[in-house]
Design a protein around this motif. Structure first.
Motif, PDB file in Angstrom:
ATOM      1  N   UNK A 343       0.832  -1.355   0.007  1.00 39.97           N
ATOM      2  CA  UNK A 343      -0.100   0.003  -0.124  1.00 39.97           C
ATOM      3  C   UNK A 343       0.567   1.286  -0.088  1.00 39.97           C
ATOM      4  N   UNK A 344       2.068   1.362   0.884  1.00 39.86           N
ATOM      5  CA  UNK A 344       2.889   2.391   0.770  1.00 39.86           C
ATOM      6  C   UNK A 344       3.484   2.763  -0.563  1.00 39.86           C
ATOM      7  N   UNK A 345       3.848   1.566  -1.388  1.00 35.59           N
ATOM      8  CA  UNK A 345       4.393   1.893  -2.690  1.00 35.59           C
ATOM      9  C   UNK A 345       3.426   2.376  -3.471  1.00 35.59           C
ATOM     10  N   UNK A 346       2.243   1.777  -3.590  1.00 33.63           N
ATOM     11  CA  UNK A 346       1.110   2.296  -4.143  1.00 33.63           C
ATOM     12  C   UNK A 346       0.866   3.786  -4.022  1.00 33.63           C
ATOM     13  N   UNK A 347       0.806   4.110  -2.778  1.00 36.68           N
ATOM     14  CA  UNK A 347       0.411   5.801  -2.698  1.00 36.68           C
ATOM     15  C   UNK A 347       1.821   6.693  -3.186  1.00 36.68           C
ATOM     16  N   UNK A 348       3.013   6.063  -2.677  1.00 37.78           N
ATOM     17  CA  UNK A 348       4.155   6.719  -3.433  1.00 37.78           C
ATOM     18  C   UNK A 348       3.783   6.900  -4.971  1.00 37.78           C
ATOM     19  N   UNK A 349       3.530   6.060  -5.471  1.00 37.60           N
ATOM     20  CA  UNK A 349       3.595   5.796  -7.139  1.00 37.60           C
ATOM     21  C   UNK A 349       2.451   6.863  -7.447  1.00 37.60           C
ATOM     22  N   UNK A 350       1.138   6.894  -6.730  1.00 34.04           N
ATOM     23  CA  UNK A 350       0.171   7.792  -6.912  1.00 34.04           C
ATOM     24  C   UNK A 350       0.455   8.951  -6.843  1.00 34.04           C
ATOM     25  N   UNK A 351       1.069   9.630  -5.804  1.00 36.09           N
ATOM     26  CA  UNK A 351       1.720  10.992  -5.363  1.00 36.09           C
ATOM     27  C   UNK A 351       2.736  11.360  -6.378  1.00 36.09           C
ATOM     28  N   UNK A 352       3.534  10.448  -6.884  1.00 38.57           N
ATOM     29  CA  UNK A 352       4.551  10.912  -7.990  1.00 38.57           C
ATOM     30  C   UNK A 352       3.888  11.250  -9.036  1.00 38.57           C
ATOM     31  N   UNK A 353       2.925  10.525  -9.579  1.00 39.41           N
ATOM     32  CA  UNK A 353       2.262  10.623 -10.943  1.00 39.41           C
ATOM     33  C   UNK A 353       1.127  12.029 -10.877  1.00 39.41           C
ATOM     34  N   UNK A 354       0.485  12.214  -9.926  1.00 40.56           N
ATOM     35  CA  UNK A 354      -0.219  13.233  -9.758  1.00 40.56           C
ATOM     36  C   UNK A 354      -1.188  13.379 -10.668  1.00 40.56           C
ATOM     37  N   UNK A 355      -1.444  14.528 -11.286  1.00 44.57           N
ATOM     38  CA  UNK A 355      -2.588  14.641 -12.151  1.00 44.57           C
ATOM     39  C   UNK A 355      -4.050  14.502 -11.892  1.00 44.57           C
ATOM     40  N   UNK A 356      -4.875  14.490 -12.829  1.00 37.46           N
ATOM     41  CA  UNK A 356      -6.372  14.628 -12.803  1.00 37.46           C
ATOM     42  C   UNK A 356      -6.826  12.976 -12.719  1.00 37.46           C
ATOM     43  N   UNK A 357      -5.996  12.002 -13.055  1.00 38.75           N
ATOM     44  CA  UNK A 357      -6.603  10.986 -13.005  1.00 38.75           C
ATOM     45  C   UNK A 357      -7.890  10.526 -13.985  1.00 38.75           C
ATOM     46  N   UNK A 358      -7.812  11.507 -15.100  1.00 39.84           N
ATOM     47  CA  UNK A 358      -8.856  11.588 -15.838  1.00 39.84           C
ATOM     48  C   UNK A 358      -9.094  10.054 -16.551  1.00 39.84           C
ATOM     49  N   UNK A 359      -8.232   9.546 -16.986  1.00 36.09           N
ATOM     50  CA  UNK A 359      -8.641   7.949 -17.524  1.00 36.09           C
ATOM     51  C   UNK A 359      -9.364   7.264 -16.529  1.00 36.09           C
ATOM     52  N   UNK A 360      -8.898   7.154 -15.468  1.00 41.18           N
ATOM     53  CA  UNK A 360      -9.727   6.414 -14.277  1.00 41.18           C
ATOM     54  C   UNK A 360     -11.229   6.872 -14.331  1.00 41.18           C
ATOM     55  N   UNK A 361     -11.303   8.185 -14.337  1.00 39.50           N
ATOM     56  CA  UNK A 361     -12.866   8.821 -14.282  1.00 39.50           C
ATOM     57  C   UNK A 361     -13.598   8.355 -15.547  1.00 39.50           C
ATOM     58  N   UNK A 362     -12.825   8.283 -16.632  1.00 32.05           N
ATOM     59  CA  UNK A 362     -13.423   7.975 -18.032  1.00 32.05           C
ATOM     60  C   UNK A 362     -13.941   6.631 -17.985  1.00 32.05           C
ATOM     61  N   UNK A 363     -13.195   5.748 -17.399  1.00 32.31           N
ATOM     62  CA  UNK A 363     -13.782   4.103 -17.488  1.00 32.31           C
ATOM     63  C   UNK A 363     -14.678   3.873 -16.120  1.00 32.31           C
ATOM     64  N   UNK A 364     -14.645   4.724 -15.024  1.00 27.93           N
ATOM     65  CA  UNK A 364     -15.393   4.545 -14.035  1.00 27.93           C
ATOM     66  C   UNK A 364     -16.984   4.096 -14.065  1.00 27.93           C
ATOM     67  N   UNK A 365     -17.818   4.681 -14.879  1.00 33.26           N
ATOM     68  CA  UNK A 365     -18.877   4.389 -15.244  1.00 33.26           C
ATOM     69  C   UNK A 365     -19.208   2.947 -15.689  1.00 33.26           C
ATOM     70  N   UNK A 366     -18.274   2.411 -16.802  1.00 35.88           N
ATOM     71  CA  UNK A 366     -18.336   1.079 -17.115  1.00 35.88           C
ATOM     72  C   UNK A 366     -18.022   0.341 -16.282  1.00 35.88           C
ATOM     73  N   UNK A 367     -16.979   0.514 -15.366  1.00 31.37           N
ATOM     74  CA  UNK A 367     -16.730  -0.474 -14.336  1.00 31.37           C
ATOM     75  C   UNK A 367     -17.971  -0.705 -13.324  1.00 31.37           C
ATOM     76  N   UNK A 368     -18.541   0.428 -12.880  1.00 29.21           N
ATOM     77  CA  UNK A 368     -19.445   0.511 -12.090  1.00 29.21           C
ATOM     78  C   UNK A 368     -20.818  -0.335 -12.586  1.00 29.21           C
ATOM     79  N   UNK A 369     -20.802  -0.297 -13.844  1.00 25.75           N
ATOM     80  CA  UNK A 369     -22.036  -0.966 -14.487  1.00 25.75           C
ATOM     81  C   UNK A 369     -21.659  -2.587 -14.393  1.00 25.75           C
ATOM     82  N   UNK A 370     -20.484  -2.761 -14.597  1.00 29.79           N
ATOM     83  CA  UNK A 370     -20.031  -4.332 -14.382  1.00 29.79           C
ATOM     84  C   UNK A 370     -20.014  -4.949 -13.089  1.00 29.79           C
ATOM     85  N   UNK A 371     -20.079  -4.025 -11.897  1.00 29.95           N
ATOM     86  CA  UNK A 371     -20.209  -4.482 -10.548  1.00 29.95           C
ATOM     87  C   UNK A 371     -21.537  -5.152 -10.420  1.00 29.95           C
ATOM     88  N   UNK A 372     -22.813  -4.721 -11.303  1.00 31.88           N
ATOM     89  CA  UNK A 372     -23.992  -5.548 -11.217  1.00 31.88           C
ATOM     90  C   UNK A 372     -24.963  -4.749 -10.137  1.00 31.88           C
TER      91      UNK A 372
END
Length: 372
Positions: A343-372
């Motif tokens: 978890x610590x390394x994942x947070x370090x990566x996320x903080x290093x990359x920063x940004x708006x995380x727009x790609x995740x926001x783009x796929x999130x509705x499709x992913x949520x629909x797959x959750x059922x």
């Protein structure tokens, strides 16, 4: 490209006079102080040694309801502050205790800057018991470093503490949907709570764990032989660890969104393993999820297009991800680093990359629909 797993040198909390009431179990958290005296005691730490410089670029709040999380998270933050200067506020809540209470500790994680001056990041650790909704907000918000962005790392399932009022002041929310009992309900809760904060950036460890696999797909389809097969893909297979279905579904959602696949027939239910899509060319695509309890979070992605196949795989314990293309009379392969695990390394990566995380926001509705 690196594997985003920095090798942090060891560091020690800034020295401070011992406090008579500190428990031995919490010695790593620093000195215990009254909550009302946190700012005053932090000031004493700042002036203790002129050779130390205090640095902070963000507020990092780490919230957990897991017993013993303060000590675990203090170790993680000590490593994080080697590369990410911040004021860290660690919060452990025990809502099951009948009597409301609060304890506070302060320390500073210091690291040498080019072997000369120590650069220190302040840490406040808070342990709250009983009903804490109002006390939590007032206590945490009162000790944020003003004018700095707030990164909020929520560990575990979302509880009643997560509300619209809390979401309204967060700049970046870090979660791990793989740890949630009901990801669909949790994402709905985040959506409802963030109505007053359209700028909230959401980062999910489950999504970060698929980075090298997504990079592998992009790399493979730079190959002319693979490019010719993109429009003919008719089968997708993803193998994942049972605890990381969220990562597998997010990877599948990314494929569907980026390739403009429409939804076809799918297996019903929240534990669905078989999904159907239709390509822009009208080809029916079957997608299947497979579990492997001995595998990494995501261990294998196979894309098949007739006699051609593209495979991205990571064996258990391997230090690399393998990318392979196979077509009649043609083969090609390459290696890339594995994704972070802790978890610590994942947070370090996320903080290093920063940004708006727009790609995740783009796929999130499709992913949520797959959750059922």
């Amino acid at each position: 490209m690196g594997n985003f797993r920095p090798d942090f040198p060891s560091s020690q909390p800034m020295s401070a006079p011992s406090h008579p009431s500190i428990s031995k179990a919490h010695a790593e958290l620093g000195i215990e102080v009254p909550v009302h005296a946190i700012d005053r005691e932090l000031h004493k730490l700042r002036i203790q040694d002129e050779s130390r410089t205090h640095a902070s670029l963000i507020n990092l709040v780490v919230y957990s309801e897991k017993p013993g999380s303060l000590l675990e998270n203090s170790t993680i933050v000590r490593h994080l502050t080697r590369e990410h200067a911040c004021r860290a506020i660690l919060v452990e809540v025990d809502p099951g205790q009948p009597v409301p209470g609060i304890q506070a500790w302060i320390t500073a994680h210091c690291h040498l800057d080019h072997g000369r001056r120590s650069v220190c990041c302040e840490q406040i650790a808070l342990h709250l018991t009983g009903k804490v909704t109002g006390r939590f907000r007032n206590t945490v918000f009162a000790h944020l470093d003003s004018d700095l962005p707030l990164v909020f790392w929520w560990q575990g399932d979302l509880s009643g503490i997560f509300s619209e009022r809390l979401a309204s002041v967060i700049d970046r929310l870090i979660v791990d949907s793989s740890s949630w009992a009901d990801p669909a309900a949790a994402f709905e809760k985040i959506e409802e709570a963030s109505h007053s904060n359209s700028d909230l950036i959401l980062q999910d460890h489950a999504w970060s764990r698929t980075w090298q696999f997504r990079l592998g797909v992009a790399s493979i389809f730079d190959d002319p032989a693979a490019q010719r097969a993109i429009a003919e893909i008719d089968r997708v297979e993803i193998t994942h660890h049972p605890d990381h279905r969220s990562s597998a579904l997010q990877l599948l959602a990314w494929l569907a969104v980026q390739a403009a696949w429409s939804d076809g027939k799918r297996e019903s239910g929240k534990a669905a393993k078989n999904f159907g899509f239709v390509s822009p060319a009208g080809i029916a695509i079957e997608a299947h999820l497979h579990e492997d309890a001995a595998a990494p979070p995501v261990s294998r992605l196979v894309l098949r297009a007739g006699s051609c196949s593209a495979v991205i795989s990571q064996a258990a314990g391997a230090a690399h991800v393998e990318r392979r293309i196979e077509a009649p009379g043609y083969q090609a392969s390459s290696l890339s680093p594995i994704d972070p695990v802790s978890a610590g390394d994942l947070v370090a990566m996320q903080l290093s990359r920063g940004g708006k995380n727009s790609l995740f926001a783009k796929i999130l509705p499709r992913y949520r629909a797959m959750l059922g």
